[in-house]
Design a protein around this motif. Structure first.
Motif, PDB file in Angstrom:
ATOM      1  N   ALA A  77       0.839  -1.205   0.000  1.00 38.87           N
ATOM      2  CA  ALA A  77       0.000   0.000   0.000  1.00 38.87           C
ATOM      3  C   ALA A  77       0.871   1.250   0.000  1.00 38.87           C
ATOM      4  CB  ALA A  77      -0.926   0.002   1.212  1.00 38.87           C
ATOM      5  N   THR A  78       1.994   1.196   0.685  1.00 41.64           N
ATOM      6  CA  THR A  78       2.936   2.313   0.702  1.00 41.64           C
ATOM      7  C   THR A  78       3.495   2.538  -0.696  1.00 41.64           C
ATOM      8  OG1 THR A  78       3.530   1.800   2.980  1.00 41.64           O
ATOM      9  CG2 THR A  78       5.067   3.166   1.751  1.00 41.64           C
ATOM     10  N   GLY A  79       3.864   1.474  -1.375  1.00 44.08           N
ATOM     11  CA  GLY A  79       4.404   1.579  -2.731  1.00 44.08           C
ATOM     12  C   GLY A  79       3.407   2.155  -3.711  1.00 44.08           C
ATOM     13  N   TYR A  80       2.134   1.783  -3.575  1.00 44.62           N
ATOM     14  CA  TYR A  80       1.111   2.329  -4.462  1.00 44.62           C
ATOM     15  C   TYR A  80       1.010   3.844  -4.301  1.00 44.62           C
ATOM     16  CZ  TYR A  80      -0.429  -2.564  -4.720  1.00 44.62           C
ATOM     17  OH  TYR A  80      -0.491  -3.915  -4.885  1.00 44.62           O
ATOM     18  N   GLU A  81       1.065   4.314  -3.050  1.00 43.54           N
ATOM     19  CA  GLU A  81       0.973   5.758  -2.813  1.00 43.54           C
ATOM     20  C   GLU A  81       2.237   6.470  -3.287  1.00 43.54           C
ATOM     21  OE1 GLU A  81      -0.693   9.429  -1.679  1.00 43.54           O
ATOM     22  OE2 GLU A  81      -1.489   7.506  -2.318  1.00 43.54           O
ATOM     23  N   GLN A  82       3.395   5.830  -3.138  1.00 44.54           N
ATOM     24  CA  GLN A  82       4.635   6.410  -3.662  1.00 44.54           C
ATOM     25  C   GLN A  82       4.524   6.635  -5.168  1.00 44.54           C
ATOM     26  OE1 GLN A  82       7.622   3.511  -2.703  1.00 44.54           O
ATOM     27  NE2 GLN A  82       8.082   4.412  -0.716  1.00 44.54           N
ATOM     28  N   VAL A  83       4.079   5.617  -5.888  1.00 42.88           N
ATOM     29  CA  VAL A  83       3.983   5.694  -7.348  1.00 42.88           C
ATOM     30  C   VAL A  83       2.934   6.719  -7.766  1.00 42.88           C
ATOM     31  CG1 VAL A  83       3.394   4.396  -9.436  1.00 42.88           C
ATOM     32  CG2 VAL A  83       4.895   3.386  -7.711  1.00 42.88           C
ATOM     33  N   ARG A  84       1.822   6.793  -7.046  1.00 42.28           N
ATOM     34  CA  ARG A  84       0.802   7.801  -7.358  1.00 42.28           C
ATOM     35  C   ARG A  84       1.386   9.208  -7.222  1.00 42.28           C
ATOM     36  NH1 ARG A  84      -1.526  11.697  -5.697  1.00 42.28           N
ATOM     37  NH2 ARG A  84      -0.617  11.457  -3.627  1.00 42.28           N
ATOM     38  N   SER A  85       2.127   9.458  -6.152  1.00 42.15           N
ATOM     39  CA  SER A  85       2.728  10.771  -5.919  1.00 42.15           C
ATOM     40  C   SER A  85       3.764  11.111  -6.993  1.00 42.15           C
ATOM     41  CB  SER A  85       3.373  10.808  -4.532  1.00 42.15           C
ATOM     42  OG  SER A  85       4.059  12.013  -4.328  1.00 42.15           O
TER      43      SER A  85
END
Length: 121
Positions: A77-85
């Motif tokens: 979930a952290t990685g998904y938010e990193q990529v979105r940002s």
């Protein structure tokens, strides 16, 4: 394809790129204090995005498991938010890129049983 193997990242392919990595955690220098496993568990890492992941190489970022270096607290979930940002930043939407949010579930990887004790601390 998403691999969540938990292995230490192999940075050999990045030897010709300018990187700013923490010497101990081997994560981006601005991210390392936020994910240091001696201080944080997977449930206490603050949401982070492009600003903490950006490298000296123009428009180059470390995201996902590679961004956590040796820290074992990475969650998908952290990685998904990193990529979105990062994607928002590269698209020129600085407001969206800066608005980093991550809401982790109360149960699951970061807690066990009714006591909610952390598995990562």
């Amino acid at each position: 394809m998403v691999n969540a193997t938990g292995f230490r990242p192999d940075l050999d392919m990045l030897r010709e790129i300018r990187l700013d990595l923490d010497d101990i955690v081997e994560a981006p220098a601005r991210l390392a204090p936020l994910i240091d496993p001696n201080i944080h568990s997977c449930g206490t890492v603050e949401p982070h995005g492009f600003a903490e992941l950006q490298q000296p190489e123009p428009n180059f970022f470390l995201a996902g498991m590679k961004s956590y270096g040796r820290a074992p607290t990475f969650l998908l979930a952290t990685g998904y938010e990193q990529v979105r940002s990062i994607t928002a930043y590269l698209a020129g939407d600085i407001a969206s890129a800066t608005n980093v949010q991550l809401v982790l579930p109360a149960t699951g990887v970061c807690s066990t049983g009714a006591s909610g004790s952390s598995c990562c601390s």
